[in-house]
Design an enzyme around this catalytic site. Sequence first.
Site, PDB file in Angstrom:
ATOM      1  N   THR A 246      11.983  -5.452  -2.837  1.00  0.00           N
ATOM      2  CA  THR A 246      11.920  -6.719  -3.566  1.00  0.00           C
ATOM      3  C   THR A 246      13.288  -7.251  -3.983  1.00  0.00           C
ATOM      4  OG1 THR A 246       9.695  -6.235  -4.376  1.00  0.00           O
ATOM      5  CG2 THR A 246      10.981  -7.832  -5.636  1.00  0.00           C
TER       6      THR A 246
ATOM      7  N   HIS B   4       9.751  -8.977   1.902  1.00  0.00           N
ATOM      8  CA  HIS B   4       9.474  -7.863   2.811  1.00  0.00           C
ATOM      9  C   HIS B   4       8.015  -7.941   3.223  1.00  0.00           C
ATOM     10  CE1 HIS B   4       7.350  -5.993  -0.551  1.00  0.00           C
ATOM     11  NE2 HIS B   4       8.432  -6.196  -1.297  1.00  0.00           N
TER      12      HIS B   4
ATOM     13  N   HIS C 133       6.498  -0.147   1.353  1.00  0.00           N
ATOM     14  CA  HIS C 133       7.402  -0.843   2.271  1.00  0.00           C
ATOM     15  C   HIS C 133       8.764  -0.188   2.155  1.00  0.00           C
ATOM     16  CE1 HIS C 133       8.598  -2.879  -1.474  1.00  0.00           C
ATOM     17  NE2 HIS C 133       7.292  -3.041  -1.682  1.00  0.00           N
TER      18      HIS C 133
END
Length: 583
Positions: free
Chosen positions: A101, A376, A516
């Site tokens: 992030t 992302h 992620h």
Amino acid sequence: MAGMGLRKTFIRGFATALLLGAPLGTGAQEQPQKTTVTGKAPAKPKAALARPKLVVMLVVDQMRGDYVDKFRGQWSGGLKRLVEEGAWFRDAAYPYAATETCVGHATISTGAFPATHGMIANAWWERETQKMVTCTSDPKAKNVGYAGASVKGGDSAWRMEVPAFAEELKFQDGGATRVVTFSLKARAAITIAGHKGDAVTWFDGGTGAWTTSNVYGTLPYIDDYAKAHPVKQDYGKTWALSLPESAYFNNENATGAVPPEGWGSTFPHPLRGKASGAEPDGAFYEEWATSPFADTYLTQLAETSVDALGLGKSGGTDFLGVSYSSVDYVGHSFGPRSWEIQDILVRLDKDLGDLFAYLDKRVGRGNYVAVLSADHGVVPVPEDMQKTGADAGVLRIAELQERMEKALEPFNFGKPAIARIAGGDVYFAPVVYDRMRSNPDAMKAALEAAKSQPGVAEVYRAEELWDRPATQSPLRRAMAAGYFPGRSGDLFIAPKAYWLVDSTPAGKVRESATGHGTPWNYDQHVPVLLMGYGIQAGEYYGAATPADIAPTLASLCGITLAPRDGRVLAEALSKPNSHHGTP
């Protein structure tokens, strides 16, 4: 770290030098014309360059690029409008591995990659203090809660090594620009705005308070709004399906789902916290953040700002940034093949439709430029992927660290030899890595131990990534684009495709369905959509990255970005003197 400070001073000094030499028309005021010796009247000043009245930067946290293709047929509002009336870069992707992030938001806002802007992760191990620090933690800042709330900590963009587009716009536009950003996350609102801003606001999930810091200051209208519309007003609401059940893809009960406390794994999802008592608790605020009600709240805050500050009417170009965090929370809990992801995007589509209609009325259709991207994507839930027969699984960091420690025992480096593994960055205890570099057997033992851990694709040394070396390996290039000296680790673990990197302590249950932060396309590929002033609508298939957004906006606004890794998306811009947006 001294070298990092010199680098920071150099970059900011270089940017200032460029700005001082900027040509007229970039926001600097022209000097008054003097009468010549011939007695002729002074020349009339040139008309100001045409530029948008408002820049709207929208980031949808964890919005994978393929969501547009999968779900666009069910959209009828703002997401649909962006796709149909805007420029859609279908092959946009981050070229680096640190798909997190803070990293993504900083890349979008600066036009630079983490190797340049320095925001390498949401948090990293600080060698001087021997502890983890978040990307926005600032020891000299003090957070301030709206509506009289008491909040802790201090946050700012002081660790971001280059200016954001928004702050360059404000500086070069002569100060008329107002910079306003909102998100549930501090690391999103702050990195979009940069080091300065007029209203930089985020949500404190522990207290339910809207928050800023003394670095940015407070504004009365946000305080009034927070008092009049406390989040706890949503207590007792229920997130139910927006579409008929037959419209949803995949299974109702998402494989591997780890829902927030108080929720089941299927709809409906009540916002009543853990105990379903009379008052909101911490579980309620987590549920709220993982629901479409949070997106709606952010949208309404943005609309309120347009009126309260007269955004788009300052005489300069104003900046409004909103990062929608709820898709990320939903994705972590339920995964990308869930009814929850599909439904929250339907709801976000409606919210964005309302926002654009509001801007059309207040600022004027075609007078603002809007861009939407994501920080992302997301890894497929490993248990779900395994059903296809693919090699998928969980790369357990606790096991990896234990394996590497055992391999280094014969070399008497002391325990623990590893100070921390943060994401895929391995930080060794002080002097240990220097001793390993002079001991080939020790280095070999550590590398072989790491490579033997299930789910590891490759391991890189810091020396292999320094200064983004030329290489034919896409994996090594991706790792190098996120390497920043002094902050990044000593070794770097690249996971195999479809393997989830999990930092859950040994013996504990995984806290989320997926995550992620990998160098694979499902994490790198995100939407890049631009619409409005100066934008030529269409679908574009050339290579692009979210780092191209800031240079493109800078071109539209007539300002200069000094360090940048992105390019101007010239193919999507209208011809000179015809910037008018969609009629």
